[in-house]
Design a protein around this motif. Sequence first.
Motif, PDB file in Angstrom:
ATOM      1  N   ILE A  61       0.822  -1.456   0.026  1.00  0.00           N
ATOM      2  CA  ILE A  61       0.091   0.041  -0.089  1.00  0.00           C
ATOM      3  C   ILE A  61       0.980   1.264  -0.145  1.00  0.00           C
ATOM      4  CG2 ILE A  61      -1.751   1.235   1.266  1.00  0.00           C
ATOM      5  CD1 ILE A  61      -2.542  -1.318   2.716  1.00  0.00           C
ATOM      6  N   ARG A  62       0.627   2.011  -0.972  1.00  0.00           N
ATOM      7  CA  ARG A  62       1.267   3.288  -1.195  1.00  0.00           C
ATOM      8  C   ARG A  62       0.377   4.555  -1.291  1.00  0.00           C
ATOM      9  NH1 ARG A  62       6.622   1.221  -2.902  1.00  0.00           N
ATOM     10  NH2 ARG A  62       6.761  -0.380  -4.177  1.00  0.00           N
ATOM     11  N   VAL A  63       0.994   5.641  -0.855  1.00  0.00           N
ATOM     12  CA  VAL A  63       0.281   6.801  -1.039  1.00  0.00           C
ATOM     13  C   VAL A  63       1.020   7.805  -1.986  1.00  0.00           C
ATOM     14  CG1 VAL A  63      -1.158   6.665   1.019  1.00  0.00           C
ATOM     15  CG2 VAL A  63       0.986   7.896   1.102  1.00  0.00           C
ATOM     16  N   GLY A  64       0.373   8.608  -2.534  1.00  0.00           N
ATOM     17  CA  GLY A  64       1.312   9.640  -3.345  1.00  0.00           C
ATOM     18  C   GLY A  64       0.152  10.886  -3.906  1.00  0.00           C
ATOM     19  N   ARG A  65       0.847  11.449  -4.758  1.00  0.00           N
ATOM     20  CA  ARG A  65      -0.013  12.830  -5.141  1.00  0.00           C
ATOM     21  C   ARG A  65      -0.263  12.575  -6.558  1.00  0.00           C
ATOM     22  NH1 ARG A  65      -2.220  14.399  -1.097  1.00  0.00           N
ATOM     23  NH2 ARG A  65      -1.035  14.853   0.618  1.00  0.00           N
ATOM     24  N   LEU A  66      -1.553  12.777  -7.008  1.00  0.00           N
ATOM     25  CA  LEU A  66      -2.124  12.952  -8.462  1.00  0.00           C
ATOM     26  C   LEU A  66      -1.829  14.339  -8.841  1.00  0.00           C
ATOM     27  CD1 LEU A  66      -3.593  11.327 -10.616  1.00  0.00           C
ATOM     28  CD2 LEU A  66      -5.674  12.588  -9.846  1.00  0.00           C
ATOM     29  N   ILE A  67      -0.962  14.135 -10.058  1.00  0.00           N
ATOM     30  CA  ILE A  67      -0.532  15.249 -10.676  1.00  0.00           C
ATOM     31  C   ILE A  67      -1.445  15.530 -11.742  1.00  0.00           C
ATOM     32  CG2 ILE A  67       1.493  16.722 -11.553  1.00  0.00           C
ATOM     33  CD1 ILE A  67       3.449  14.845 -10.059  1.00  0.00           C
ATOM     34  N   SER A  68      -1.985  16.940 -12.127  1.00  0.00           N
ATOM     35  CA  SER A  68      -2.774  17.038 -13.204  1.00  0.00           C
ATOM     36  C   SER A  68      -2.778  18.193 -13.760  1.00  0.00           C
ATOM     37  CB  SER A  68      -4.307  16.953 -12.558  1.00  0.00           C
ATOM     38  OG  SER A  68      -4.652  17.811 -11.858  1.00  0.00           O
ATOM     39  N   LYS A  69      -3.179  18.391 -15.068  1.00  0.00           N
ATOM     40  CA  LYS A  69      -2.793  19.699 -15.816  1.00  0.00           C
ATOM     41  C   LYS A  69      -3.692  20.575 -15.205  1.00  0.00           C
ATOM     42  CE  LYS A  69      -2.717  21.195 -20.636  1.00  0.00           C
ATOM     43  NZ  LYS A  69      -3.529  22.576 -20.364  1.00  0.00           N
ATOM     44  N   GLU A  70      -3.308  21.956 -15.069  1.00  0.00           N
ATOM     45  CA  GLU A  70      -4.335  23.056 -14.722  1.00  0.00           C
ATOM     46  C   GLU A  70      -4.806  23.448 -16.146  1.00  0.00           C
ATOM     47  OE1 GLU A  70      -3.992  27.492 -12.711  1.00  0.00           O
ATOM     48  OE2 GLU A  70      -2.152  26.295 -12.740  1.00  0.00           O
ATOM     49  N   GLY A  71      -6.242  23.365 -15.980  1.00  0.00           N
ATOM     50  CA  GLY A  71      -7.110  23.915 -17.063  1.00  0.00           C
ATOM     51  C   GLY A  71      -7.677  25.352 -16.942  1.00  0.00           C
ATOM     52  N   ASN A  72      -8.118  25.818 -17.897  1.00  0.00           N
ATOM     53  CA  ASN A  72      -8.695  26.962 -18.236  1.00  0.00           C
ATOM     54  C   ASN A  72     -10.269  27.044 -18.401  1.00  0.00           C
ATOM     55  OD1 ASN A  72      -8.076  26.614 -20.590  1.00  0.00           O
ATOM     56  ND2 ASN A  72      -7.111  28.526 -21.013  1.00  0.00           N
ATOM     57  N   ARG A  73     -10.852  25.827 -18.383  1.00  0.00           N
ATOM     58  CA  ARG A  73     -12.313  26.043 -18.879  1.00  0.00           C
ATOM     59  C   ARG A  73     -12.925  26.922 -17.976  1.00  0.00           C
ATOM     60  NH1 ARG A  73     -15.408  20.521 -18.988  1.00  0.00           N
ATOM     61  NH2 ARG A  73     -13.982  20.174 -20.526  1.00  0.00           N
ATOM     62  N   GLY A  74     -13.862  27.573 -18.603  1.00  0.00           N
ATOM     63  CA  GLY A  74     -14.715  28.556 -17.955  1.00  0.00           C
ATOM     64  C   GLY A  74     -14.012  29.963 -17.570  1.00  0.00           C
ATOM     65  N   VAL A  75     -12.881  30.263 -17.838  1.00  0.00           N
ATOM     66  CA  VAL A  75     -12.157  31.460 -17.225  1.00  0.00           C
ATOM     67  C   VAL A  75     -12.112  32.448 -18.799  1.00  0.00           C
ATOM     68  CG1 VAL A  75      -9.869  32.316 -16.692  1.00  0.00           C
ATOM     69  CG2 VAL A  75     -10.600  30.069 -15.899  1.00  0.00           C
ATOM     70  N   ARG A  76     -12.806  33.615 -18.350  1.00  0.00           N
ATOM     71  CA  ARG A  76     -12.760  34.483 -19.454  1.00  0.00           C
ATOM     72  C   ARG A  76     -11.383  35.261 -19.705  1.00  0.00           C
ATOM     73  NH1 ARG A  76     -17.948  37.942 -17.962  1.00  0.00           N
ATOM     74  NH2 ARG A  76     -17.198  38.849 -20.161  1.00  0.00           N
ATOM     75  N   SER A  77     -11.175  35.505 -21.124  1.00  0.00           N
ATOM     76  CA  SER A  77     -10.045  36.045 -21.160  1.00  0.00           C
ATOM     77  C   SER A  77     -10.297  37.791 -20.894  1.00  0.00           C
ATOM     78  CB  SER A  77      -9.691  35.903 -22.683  1.00  0.00           C
ATOM     79  OG  SER A  77     -10.516  36.420 -23.689  1.00  0.00           O
ATOM     80  N   LYS A  78      -9.229  38.482 -20.839  1.00  0.00           N
ATOM     81  CA  LYS A  78      -9.468  39.968 -20.658  1.00  0.00           C
ATOM     82  C   LYS A  78     -10.165  40.570 -21.734  1.00  0.00           C
ATOM     83  CE  LYS A  78      -5.666  40.054 -17.095  1.00  0.00           C
ATOM     84  NZ  LYS A  78      -4.690  41.100 -16.828  1.00  0.00           N
ATOM     85  N   GLU A  79      -9.932  40.159 -22.955  1.00  0.00           N
ATOM     86  CA  GLU A  79     -10.355  40.702 -24.082  1.00  0.00           C
ATOM     87  C   GLU A  79     -11.988  40.538 -24.163  1.00  0.00           C
ATOM     88  OE1 GLU A  79      -8.711  38.860 -27.314  1.00  0.00           O
ATOM     89  OE2 GLU A  79      -6.641  39.515 -26.968  1.00  0.00           O
ATOM     90  N   GLU A  80     -12.512  39.424 -23.434  1.00  0.00           N
ATOM     91  CA  GLU A  80     -13.917  39.220 -23.242  1.00  0.00           C
ATOM     92  C   GLU A  80     -14.596  40.189 -22.396  1.00  0.00           C
ATOM     93  OE1 GLU A  80     -15.048  35.265 -22.925  1.00  0.00           O
ATOM     94  OE2 GLU A  80     -13.657  34.490 -24.308  1.00  0.00           O
ATOM     95  N   ASP A  81     -13.837  40.736 -21.480  1.00  0.00           N
ATOM     96  CA  ASP A  81     -14.452  41.683 -20.405  1.00  0.00           C
ATOM     97  C   ASP A  81     -14.675  42.898 -21.088  1.00  0.00           C
ATOM     98  OD1 ASP A  81     -14.118  39.760 -18.574  1.00  0.00           O
ATOM     99  OD2 ASP A  81     -12.229  40.167 -17.709  1.00  0.00           O
ATOM    100  N   ILE A  82     -14.116  42.969 -22.288  1.00  0.00           N
ATOM    101  CA  ILE A  82     -14.394  44.580 -22.644  1.00  0.00           C
ATOM    102  C   ILE A  82     -15.766  44.573 -23.411  1.00  0.00           C
ATOM    103  CG2 ILE A  82     -13.746  46.336 -24.508  1.00  0.00           C
ATOM    104  CD1 ILE A  82     -10.822  44.989 -24.220  1.00  0.00           C
TER     105      ILE A  82
END
Length: 82
Positions: A61-82
């Motif tokens: 039995i071992r424990v570890g950390r799951l490493i995942s890619k950081e996503g940007n789903r749902g994040v609005r770009s600064k251009e969309e804020d204009i």
Amino acid sequence: MKQERQVVYLQIGGEHFFFGSVAALYDHFTKDDIGITYGSIRNYGLSPGKPYISEKKGVVIRVGRLISKEGNRGVRSKEEDI
């Protein structure tokens, strides 16, 4: 924001299983299957550098950390804020 998750890895015989917690492991296997009780494995102090190994039962039995890619789903770009 990146989220780290714990992974609990169980090798029993030639099979490999992955769980999100030690408690989830005990939902699928008994202390007789693994060779140690839930309370004892928690007291054992599993860590990435300290796996639990039972040669008698053929269990690791071992424990570890799951490493995942950081996503940007749902994040609005600064251009969309204009």
